[in-house]
Design an enzyme around this catalytic site. Structure first.
Site, PDB file in Angstrom:
ATOM      1  CG  ASN A 199      -1.722   1.197   1.422  1.00  0.00           C
ATOM      2  OD1 ASN A 199      -1.812   2.031   0.516  1.00  0.00           O
ATOM      3  ND2 ASN A 199      -2.358   1.325   2.578  1.00  0.00           N
ATOM      4  CD1 TRP A 200       3.382   0.983  -3.014  1.00  0.00           C
ATOM      5  CD2 TRP A 200       3.619   2.349  -4.781  1.00  0.00           C
ATOM      6  NE1 TRP A 200       4.105   0.313  -3.973  1.00  0.00           N
ATOM      7  CE2 TRP A 200       4.267   1.130  -5.061  1.00  0.00           C
ATOM      8  CE3 TRP A 200       3.637   3.352  -5.740  1.00  0.00           C
ATOM      9  CZ2 TRP A 200       4.929   0.898  -6.262  1.00  0.00           C
ATOM     10  CZ3 TRP A 200       4.294   3.127  -6.949  1.00  0.00           C
ATOM     11  CH2 TRP A 200       4.936   1.911  -7.194  1.00  0.00           C
ATOM     12  CE  LYS A 201      -0.305   3.295   4.685  1.00  0.00           C
ATOM     13  NZ  LYS A 201      -0.195   3.386   6.128  1.00  0.00           N
TER      14      LYS A 201
ATOM     15  CG  HIS B 290      -5.905   1.814   5.178  1.00  0.00           C
ATOM     16  ND1 HIS B 290      -5.509   2.801   6.043  1.00  0.00           N
ATOM     17  CD2 HIS B 290      -4.867   0.950   5.073  1.00  0.00           C
ATOM     18  CE1 HIS B 290      -4.263   2.535   6.448  1.00  0.00           C
ATOM     19  NE2 HIS B 290      -3.860   1.418   5.866  1.00  0.00           N
TER      20      HIS B 290
ATOM     21  CD  GLU C 156      -3.107   5.483   6.636  1.00  0.00           C
ATOM     22  OE1 GLU C 156      -3.096   5.531   5.394  1.00  0.00           O
ATOM     23  OE2 GLU C 156      -2.175   4.980   7.311  1.00  0.00           O
TER      24      GLU C 156
ATOM     25  CD  GLU D  88      -3.540  -2.552   7.374  1.00  0.00           C
ATOM     26  OE1 GLU D  88      -2.391  -2.699   6.939  1.00  0.00           O
ATOM     27  OE2 GLU D  88      -4.248  -1.569   7.093  1.00  0.00           O
TER      28      GLU D  88
ATOM     29  N   GLY E 216       2.326   2.330  10.782  1.00  0.00           N
ATOM     30  CA  GLY E 216       3.269   3.431  10.621  1.00  0.00           C
ATOM     31  C   GLY E 216       3.925   3.866  11.917  1.00  0.00           C
TER      32      GLY E 216
ATOM     33  CB  SER F 191       5.129  -1.602  12.109  1.00  0.00           C
ATOM     34  OG  SER F 191       4.698  -0.272  12.297  1.00  0.00           O
TER      35      SER F 191
ATOM     36  N   GLY G  23       2.812  -1.110   4.305  1.00  0.00           N
ATOM     37  CA  GLY G  23       2.848   0.314   3.981  1.00  0.00           C
ATOM     38  C   GLY G  23       4.281   0.772   3.737  1.00  0.00           C
ATOM     39  N   GLY G  24       4.909   1.321   4.766  1.00  0.00           N
ATOM     40  CA  GLY G  24       6.250   1.903   4.639  1.00  0.00           C
ATOM     41  C   GLY G  24       7.258   1.008   3.924  1.00  0.00           C
TER      42      GLY G  24
HETATM   43  P1  PGA Z   1       2.749   0.310   7.659  1.00  0.00           P
HETATM   44  O1  PGA Z   1       1.302   0.502   7.009  1.00  0.00           O
HETATM   45  O2  PGA Z   1       3.311  -0.960   7.113  1.00  0.00           O
HETATM   46  O3  PGA Z   1       3.534   1.521   7.226  1.00  0.00           O
HETATM   47  O4  PGA Z   1       2.549   0.251   9.140  1.00  0.00           O
HETATM   48  C1  PGA Z   1       0.442  -0.573   6.808  1.00  0.00           C
HETATM   49  C2  PGA Z   1      -0.863  -0.113   6.219  1.00  0.00           C
HETATM   50  O5  PGA Z   1      -1.329   0.985   6.567  1.00  0.00           O
HETATM   51  O6  PGA Z   1      -1.468  -0.796   5.379  1.00  0.00           O
END
Ligand code: PGA
Length: 253
Positions: A9-11, A98, A100, A170, A176, A216, A237-238
């Site tokens: 997930n590149w966001k 998600h 967010e 999640e 993050g 994470s 994500g990251g």
């Molecule tokens: P993260 O994000 O790996 O940076 O914690 C995961 C996600 O939001 O899907």
């Protein structure tokens, strides 16, 4: 046998040039790597880069996915992107719900359900996210919260439709933050989710369901999380923003 899925997930990251470079690096790394036959990589870039990514996706190990979709079919919804549009670009997967989007854009379980319906009507597999915030975990409410999200977001589906769904657990406090759920914490919730699905849809649907962990997840912890019996991959994500890290996670099975 259920699929192992590692989804990136590149966001809201990367310019077009940076996105091309990342995909290029991933492709080079994929050519040099023997991934487990049952492992599928999904890459979810921002909308403007989906077409570029889908051009690379002839390789069957790699599929493009979107990060969001409209809950409406078409029409006067300025700024929205429909499931029909994603389908016309041959997008195979789409993240829904998600944390967010739930926190910043008011995505409720009812909206999640409507988006899932749109996606399934257009042959796109939803990756439906669930997970508790820190206060809910501290109050011991994590099972209850996840259960509500799964029921209200998904349990209107038929068994056949449920067979197309991927779930991502999640914990919001792990996204993050560098704080990962322990493998035992992840396993507890994943087993709970599978059990709920089993009660609603029976053994076959539950056994075939891929449940991903996110929060994470990185090369140094992916192996022990993925070793849990009910963890079938990750939503990353990251660490998905660096080709080497993402590949290392994909190889963690
Ligand atoms: P993260 O994000 O790996 O940076 O914690 C995961 C996600 O939001 O899907």
């Amino acid at each position: 046998m259920r699929k192992h899925i590692v989804a990136g997930n590149w966001k809201m990251n990367k310019t077009f040039e940076e996105a091309e470079e990342l995909i290029d690096n991933l492709m080079t790394a994929l050519e040099q790597t023997e991934l487990d036959k049952n492992t599928l990589m999904v890459v979810c870039p921002p909308f403007p880069y989906l077409e570029m990514c889908s051009e690379y996706s002839e390789d069957s190990y790699f599929m493009p996915g979107a990060q969001n979709v409209s809950d409406q079919e078409s029409g006067a919804y300025t700024g929205e992107v429909s499931a029909a549009m994603l389908q016309s670009l041959e997008i195979a997967y789409c993240i829904v719900g998600h944390s967010e989007r739930r926190a910043y854009y008011g995505e409720t379980d009812a909206i999640v359900a409507a988006k899932v319906n749109q996606l399934l009507a257009h042959d796109i597999r939803p990756i439906v996210c669930c997970g508790e915030v820190l206060e809910e975990r501290e109050a011991g409410k994590q099972l209850e919260v996840v259960e509500r999200q799964i029921r209200d977001g998904l349990f209107h589906l038929t068994a056949e439709q449920m067979g197309e769904v991927v779930i991502a657990y999640e914990p919001v406090w792990a996204i993050g933050t560098g704080k990962t759920a322990t493998p035992e914490q992840a396993q507890e919730i994943h087993a709970h989710i599978r059990n709920l699905v089993k009660k609603q849809y029976g053994d076959k649907v539950a056994d075939d369901l891929s449940i991903l962990y996110g929060g994470s997840c990185k090369p140094s912890n992916a192996r022990e999380i993925f070793a849990q019996p009910d963890v079938d991959g990750g939503l990353i994500g990251g660490a998905a923003l660096k080709a080497d890290d993402f590949m290392a996670i994909a190889k963690a099975f």
